[in-house]
Write a protein that holds these residues in place. Structure first.
Motif, PDB file in Angstrom:
ATOM      1  N   GLU A   1       0.816  -1.217   0.000  1.00 39.42           N
ATOM      2  CA  GLU A   1       0.000   0.000   0.000  1.00 39.42           C
ATOM      3  C   GLU A   1       0.850   1.268   0.000  1.00 39.42           C
ATOM      4  N   SER A   2       0.319   2.280  -0.674  1.00 41.00           N
ATOM      5  CA  SER A   2       0.988   3.583  -0.744  1.00 41.00           C
ATOM      6  C   SER A   2      -0.094   4.643  -0.561  1.00 41.00           C
ATOM      7  N   LEU A   3       0.117   5.538   0.342  1.00 39.97           N
ATOM      8  CA  LEU A   3      -0.954   6.439   0.775  1.00 39.97           C
ATOM      9  C   LEU A   3      -1.576   7.195  -0.390  1.00 39.97           C
ATOM     10  N   GLY A   4      -2.908   7.073  -0.488  1.00 37.36           N
ATOM     11  CA  GLY A   4      -3.640   7.855  -1.475  1.00 37.36           C
ATOM     12  C   GLY A   4      -3.577   7.333  -2.900  1.00 37.36           C
ATOM     13  N   GLN A   5      -2.900   6.203  -3.117  1.00 34.96           N
ATOM     14  CA  GLN A   5      -2.733   5.722  -4.496  1.00 34.96           C
ATOM     15  C   GLN A   5      -4.066   5.369  -5.153  1.00 34.96           C
TER      16      GLN A   5
ATOM     17  N   SER B   1      -9.490   4.372   4.620  1.00 37.58           N
ATOM     18  CA  SER B   1      -9.590   2.989   4.145  1.00 37.58           C
ATOM     19  C   SER B   1      -8.558   2.098   4.825  1.00 37.58           C
ATOM     20  N   ILE B   2      -7.367   2.619   4.947  1.00 34.19           N
ATOM     21  CA  ILE B   2      -6.316   1.830   5.592  1.00 34.19           C
ATOM     22  C   ILE B   2      -6.712   1.551   7.037  1.00 34.19           C
ATOM     23  N   ASN B   3      -7.265   2.553   7.669  1.00 32.98           N
ATOM     24  CA  ASN B   3      -7.682   2.365   9.048  1.00 32.98           C
ATOM     25  C   ASN B   3      -8.777   1.306   9.156  1.00 32.98           C
ATOM     26  N   ALA B   4      -9.723   1.340   8.220  1.00 31.68           N
ATOM     27  CA  ALA B   4     -10.837   0.388   8.265  1.00 31.68           C
ATOM     28  C   ALA B   4     -10.361  -1.057   8.105  1.00 31.68           C
ATOM     29  N   THR B   5      -9.261  -1.263   7.406  1.00 29.23           N
ATOM     30  CA  THR B   5      -8.758  -2.646   7.271  1.00 29.23           C
ATOM     31  C   THR B   5      -7.754  -2.967   8.364  1.00 29.23           C
ATOM     32  N   ASN B   6      -7.060  -1.956   8.832  1.00 32.28           N
ATOM     33  CA  ASN B   6      -6.023  -2.168   9.838  1.00 32.28           C
ATOM     34  C   ASN B   6      -6.589  -2.710  11.151  1.00 32.28           C
ATOM     35  N   VAL B   7      -7.810  -2.229  11.497  1.00 31.44           N
ATOM     36  CA  VAL B   7      -8.345  -2.539  12.829  1.00 31.44           C
ATOM     37  C   VAL B   7      -8.735  -3.995  13.032  1.00 31.44           C
ATOM     38  N   VAL B   8      -8.800  -4.792  11.963  1.00 36.31           N
ATOM     39  CA  VAL B   8      -9.230  -6.184  12.168  1.00 36.31           C
ATOM     40  C   VAL B   8      -8.084  -7.110  12.545  1.00 36.31           C
ATOM     41  N   VAL B   9      -6.850  -6.626  12.509  1.00 33.93           N
ATOM     42  CA  VAL B   9      -5.743  -7.509  12.910  1.00 33.93           C
ATOM     43  C   VAL B   9      -4.971  -6.939  14.098  1.00 33.93           C
ATOM     44  N   ASP B  10      -4.302  -7.841  14.809  1.00 38.41           N
ATOM     45  CA  ASP B  10      -3.554  -7.439  16.005  1.00 38.41           C
ATOM     46  C   ASP B  10      -2.059  -7.380  15.753  1.00 38.41           C
TER      47      ASP B  10
ATOM     48  N   ILE C   1       1.171  -4.484  10.643  1.00 35.62           N
ATOM     49  CA  ILE C   1       1.161  -4.547   9.182  1.00 35.62           C
ATOM     50  C   ILE C   1       2.255  -3.607   8.701  1.00 35.62           C
ATOM     51  N   PHE C   2       3.212  -4.154   8.013  1.00 34.44           N
ATOM     52  CA  PHE C   2       4.293  -3.319   7.478  1.00 34.44           C
ATOM     53  C   PHE C   2       3.922  -2.873   6.073  1.00 34.44           C
ATOM     54  N   ARG C   3       4.047  -1.574   5.841  1.00 35.83           N
ATOM     55  CA  ARG C   3       3.736  -0.996   4.526  1.00 35.83           C
ATOM     56  C   ARG C   3       4.937  -0.155   4.083  1.00 35.83           C
ATOM     57  N   PRO C   4       5.984  -0.841   3.619  1.00 35.06           N
ATOM     58  CA  PRO C   4       7.218  -0.096   3.350  1.00 35.06           C
ATOM     59  C   PRO C   4       7.067   0.955   2.260  1.00 35.06           C
ATOM     60  N   LEU C   5       6.031   0.856   1.415  1.00 31.39           N
ATOM     61  CA  LEU C   5       5.909   1.795   0.299  1.00 31.39           C
ATOM     62  C   LEU C   5       4.963   2.949   0.607  1.00 31.39           C
ATOM     63  N   ILE C   6       4.544   3.056   1.857  1.00 34.35           N
ATOM     64  CA  ILE C   6       3.480   3.997   2.187  1.00 34.35           C
ATOM     65  C   ILE C   6       3.784   5.418   1.712  1.00 34.35           C
TER      66      ILE C   6
ATOM     67  N   VAL D   1     -16.020   3.582  -2.011  1.00 35.54           N
ATOM     68  CA  VAL D   1     -15.896   4.637  -1.009  1.00 35.54           C
ATOM     69  C   VAL D   1     -14.436   4.964  -0.788  1.00 35.54           C
ATOM     70  N   THR D   2     -14.166   6.258  -0.694  1.00 34.38           N
ATOM     71  CA  THR D   2     -12.775   6.649  -0.437  1.00 34.38           C
ATOM     72  C   THR D   2     -12.565   6.976   1.036  1.00 34.38           C
ATOM     73  N   LYS D   3     -13.688   7.304   1.734  1.00 32.82           N
ATOM     74  CA  LYS D   3     -13.553   7.599   3.155  1.00 32.82           C
ATOM     75  C   LYS D   3     -14.572   6.789   3.949  1.00 32.82           C
ATOM     76  N   PRO D   4     -14.382   5.471   3.970  1.00 36.67           N
ATOM     77  CA  PRO D   4     -15.385   4.643   4.651  1.00 36.67           C
ATOM     78  C   PRO D   4     -15.447   4.977   6.145  1.00 36.67           C
ATOM     79  N   LYS D   5     -16.681   5.133   6.628  1.00 35.86           N
ATOM     80  CA  LYS D   5     -16.879   5.343   8.071  1.00 35.86           C
ATOM     81  C   LYS D   5     -16.977   3.970   8.719  1.00 35.86           C
ATOM     82  N   LEU D   6     -16.271   3.805   9.821  1.00 37.30           N
ATOM     83  CA  LEU D   6     -16.189   2.487  10.439  1.00 37.30           C
ATOM     84  C   LEU D   6     -17.565   1.932  10.826  1.00 37.30           C
TER      85      LEU D   6
END
Ligand code: ATP
Ligand code: MG
Length: 382
Positions: A283-287, A295-304, A307-312, A349-354
């Motif tokens: 993932e790369s921010l805003g791509q 969006s990243i936040n909405a997917t990030n919250v399901v794992v503990d 998540i490394f995103r070296p290209l962010i 959606v580009t700004k999904p509400k949780l």
């Protein structure tokens, strides 16, 4: 004697763990050259490879430049330290029509001539023995290095070859790379492997909506990444049922967010099964819509696990350049569909509400879908 000298970089910084890093690097070098005979020796701060078949030297160089933890290498002539011997070797180099500089390093002060003085002396030898040569201290075409060691030997080499750098593969634990068929994820894997992380990969497909060729493409990518990563295990998992269920039950604009949340959950399960402590994505921010902060936040919250995103913070251009360097670009641009493009909504959606995401997700039987998907897992080693 002709040898290859390997210099390592950051391992130098490792205090007590240094032996572990060095041993891992040695093992990785041996694995990479397992088809060839040679001798490898550690000498202060570097490795020396000798007794190899010179016909294979280019293959050795190609493989060694791709081993993480090596900073640079050079092909050198190793001789017993002696002024006249050194001069003879220098005379055998190919320096006609070249600008050059001489760099002498005297680890052994037993050698009586000071480095600066010796540089000048060897410079004279070169100027009188080769036609049309010129000294250029700043940007020479050839740097003649004379490395006089404590052990009674001198190494003479020209122009270092830069290598992959980083930390030896396998010194930083294991990560699970979410490998799509795109340009970004192989590059993400490359960067974290370069920090020493052993990599396993997971790929999601939506067969029969995605083709057999899409799968083949991902296997080719993994094989190409093997130039740097060695053998890679790929977990191949179907998300067809998940996409169908989302399509049937949920607001389609949330397709990607919901699908990505499922991918993350599946990935975490498999990561824990195989002892991987982190997930890696390209993932790369805003791509794209799925890579906004929301969006990243909405997917990030399901794992503990992390998540490394070296290209962010990378631009696409930068990522493409690295993809070309590591050889994955030409495979990545083959046209086959990724599963995310199946059932693609017109207006993701580009700004999904949780809260809204959770409401849509509540229309799915998440646990059953997860288990069904995990049951399709196939493991391939390349
Ligand atoms: P890439 O070029 O890596 O495909 P992308 O720009 O197409 O990235 P997305 O499709 O949003 O971006 O995917 C973002 C990240 O999610 C990818 O870099 C990859 O790590 C992961 N990913 C996406 N699709 C898949 C898939 N089918 N299988 C495994 N991982 C995936
Ligand atoms: Mg993609």
């Amino acid at each position: 004697m002709r040898v290859i000298l390997l210099r390592y970089g950051e391992i130098f910084l490792k205090g007590n763990n240094r032996k572990f890093f060095e041993d891992t690097l040695t093992k990785n070098i041996k694995n990479s050259l397992t088809d060839y005979t040679f001798v490898i020796k550690k000498i202060s701060g570097r490795y020396e490879i000798s007794e190899y078949d010179v016909d294979y030297e280019n293959i050795f160089i190609d493989k060694l430049t791709k081993i993480f933890g090596i900073h640079s290498l050079s092909v050198a002539t190793k001789i017993e330290t002696d002024e006249q011997n050194i001069i003879e070797v220098v005379k055998s180099l190919d320096l006609t029509n070249k600008t050059f500089r001489v760099t002498t390093k005297r680890a052994s002060k037993i050698f009586p001539i000071h480095s600066m003085e010796f540089n000048a002396q060897i410079g004279e030898v070169i100027l009188t023995n080769f036609e049309n040569t010129k000294v250029d201290l700043h940007t020479p075409q050839v740097e003649v290095k004379i490395d006089i060691r404590e052990n009674g030997y001198t190494y003479i080499s020209t122009n270092d070859i830069p290598c992959a750098n980083g930390m030896p593969l396998g010194t930083a634990g294991k990560g699970l790379l979410l490998l799509s068929g795109g340009i970004d994820s192989p590059v993400a894997g490359y960067y974290l492997a370069r920090r020493g992380l052993e990599i396993e990969a997971i790929h999601f497909h939506s067969y029969p909506y995605t083709s057999e060729l899409a799968r083949q493409k991902v296997l080719s990518l993994a094989e190409k990444m093997g130039d740097y990563l060695g053998k890679i295990k790929i977990h191949i998992v179907s998300v067809t049922k998940i996409q169908e269920e989302i399509n049937k039950n949920c607001d389609r604009d949330y397709m990607i967010t919901l699908l990505r949340r499922m991918m993350m959950r599946i990935s975490q399960k498999i990561a824990l099964n195989v002892g991987a402590g982190a997930l890696i994505t390209g993932e790369s921010l805003g791509q794209v819509a799925s890579q906004t902060l929301q969006s990243i936040n909405a997917t990030n919250v399901v794992v503990d696990i992390p998540i490394f995103r070296p290209l962010i913070g990378f631009d696409k251009e930068d990522i493409m350049q690295v993809a070309r360097k590591i050889g994955t670009y030409n495979i990545s641009i083959l046209p086959y569909e990724d599963c995310c493009t199946v059932f693609l909504p017109k207006n993701p959606v580009t700004k999904p509400k949780l809260e809204r995401v959770l409401r849509e997700e509540s229309k799915l039987d998440v646990d059953t879908l997860l288990n069904e998907s995990l049951a399709t897992e196939e493991i391939i080693e390349i």
